[in-house]
Design an enzyme around this catalytic site. Structure first.
Site, mmCIF file in Angstrom:
data_model
loop_
_atom_site.group_PDB
_atom_site.id
_atom_site.type_symbol
_atom_site.label_atom_id
_atom_site.label_comp_id
_atom_site.label_asym_id
_atom_site.label_seq_id
_atom_site.Cartn_x
_atom_site.Cartn_y
_atom_site.Cartn_z
ATOM 1 N N CYS A 1 -2.106 -3.116 7.497
ATOM 2 C CA CYS A 1 -1.948 -3.989 6.332
ATOM 3 C C CYS A 1 -0.653 -4.802 6.341
ATOM 4 C CB CYS A 1 -2.115 -3.182 5.055
ATOM 5 S SG CYS A 1 -3.833 -2.620 4.874
ATOM 6 N N ASP B 1 0.791 -1.246 0.000
ATOM 7 C CA ASP B 1 0.000 0.000 0.000
ATOM 8 C C ASP B 1 0.821 1.294 0.000
ATOM 9 O OD1 ASP B 1 -1.959 -1.910 0.178
ATOM 10 O OD2 ASP B 1 -2.880 -1.168 2.011
ATOM 11 N N LYS C 1 -6.938 -4.841 -3.475
ATOM 12 C CA LYS C 1 -7.702 -5.431 -2.372
ATOM 13 C C LYS C 1 -8.619 -4.379 -1.778
ATOM 14 C CE LYS C 1 -4.012 -4.341 0.862
ATOM 15 N NZ LYS C 1 -4.760 -3.383 1.669
HETATM 16 C C1 VGL Z 1 -4.742 0.382 5.611
HETATM 17 C C2 VGL Z 1 -6.396 1.182 6.971
HETATM 18 C C3 VGL Z 1 -7.320 1.078 5.950
HETATM 19 C C4 VGL Z 1 -3.296 0.019 5.459
HETATM 20 C C5 VGL Z 1 -5.653 0.262 4.576
HETATM 21 O O1 VGL Z 1 -2.780 0.024 4.320
HETATM 22 O O2 VGL Z 1 -2.657 -0.277 6.497
HETATM 23 N N1 VGL Z 1 -5.121 0.829 6.801
HETATM 24 N N2 VGL Z 1 -6.932 0.625 4.771
#
Ligand code: VGL
Ligand code: ZN
Length: 198
Positions: free
Chosen positions: A152, A9, A107
């Site tokens: 994540c 991410d 995702k």
């Molecule tokens: C994430 C919160 C919501 C992350 C993704 O990448 O850690 N955290 N969506």
């Protein structure tokens, strides 16, 4: 042992200025780009939510970002709207060397279920397909970096260890959100699952 690098991410919304900015998120990019060169396979994950996703506080009347709710699959933190499909916030951080990626796993696209892990949605049973991909590529060992350490990265590393991969999280190339002690708890969860924290 063919090593896979999973970059979690690294998107605009998780970097300073983004909707769910993680402090220092932008400062790990150069190091991530460097280690991409040592991996047999490089996988990027991309948080990819439809507008109105059920993990957004704005989708629940009377709720604010970082409140908790109960979902059919368990407790869920409510987030500010982030990584909405097709928006600039969902794009990879511009300096990330995306040309070195072999595979991009999206995702969180199921409107009713969040997905922190690169392997399974938050129901812990719907696969993203990454395990099959890694197996087909002959990848037997994983290194993980990215955002956020306590969400994540944590979920991805714990799932990978449960699936039987030796997995190392490079702490210096991750940054955390730290909601109510979630950072320390995540380190413990990962250690307990047999993840190497380097
Ligand atoms: C994430 C919160 C919501 C992350 C993704 O990448 O850690 N955290 N969506
Ligand atoms: Zn998300």
């Amino acid at each position: 042992m063919p090593k896979g690098l999973i970059v979690i991410d690294m998107q605009n919304d998780f970097c300073p200025g983004g909707a769910l900015a993680v402090e220092g998120g932008d400062r790990i990019v150069a190091g991530i780009n460097t280690i991409m060169q040592d991996a047999s396979a490089v996988v990027l994950t991309q948080d990819w939510h439809p507008a109105g996703h059920s993990s957004f506080a704005s989708s629940h009347e009377g709720k604010a970002p970082f409140d908790m709710i109960g979902m059919p699959y368990g407790p869920q933190v409510l987030w500010p709207d982030h990584c909405v499909q097709g928006t600039r916030g969902a794009e990879f951080y511009p300096d990330l060397a995306t040309d070195h990626a072999d595979m991009i796993v999206r995702k969180g696209f199921n409107p009713a279920v969040d997905s922190y892990s690169a392997f399974y949605e938050n129901d812990h049973e719907t696969p993203t397909g990454l395990h099959g991909y890694l197996r087909s590529r002959g990848i037997t060992e994983l290194v993980m970096v990215g955002l956020a350490t306590d969400f994540c990265v944590n979920y991805s590393a714990v799932d990978a260890a449960r699936l039987g991969y030796p997995v190392t999280v490079l702490r210096d190339l991750c940054r955390g959100i730290d909601l109510d002690g979630s950072f320390e708890l995540a380190l413990k969860d990962m250690r307990d699952a047999g993840v190497t924290l380097a």
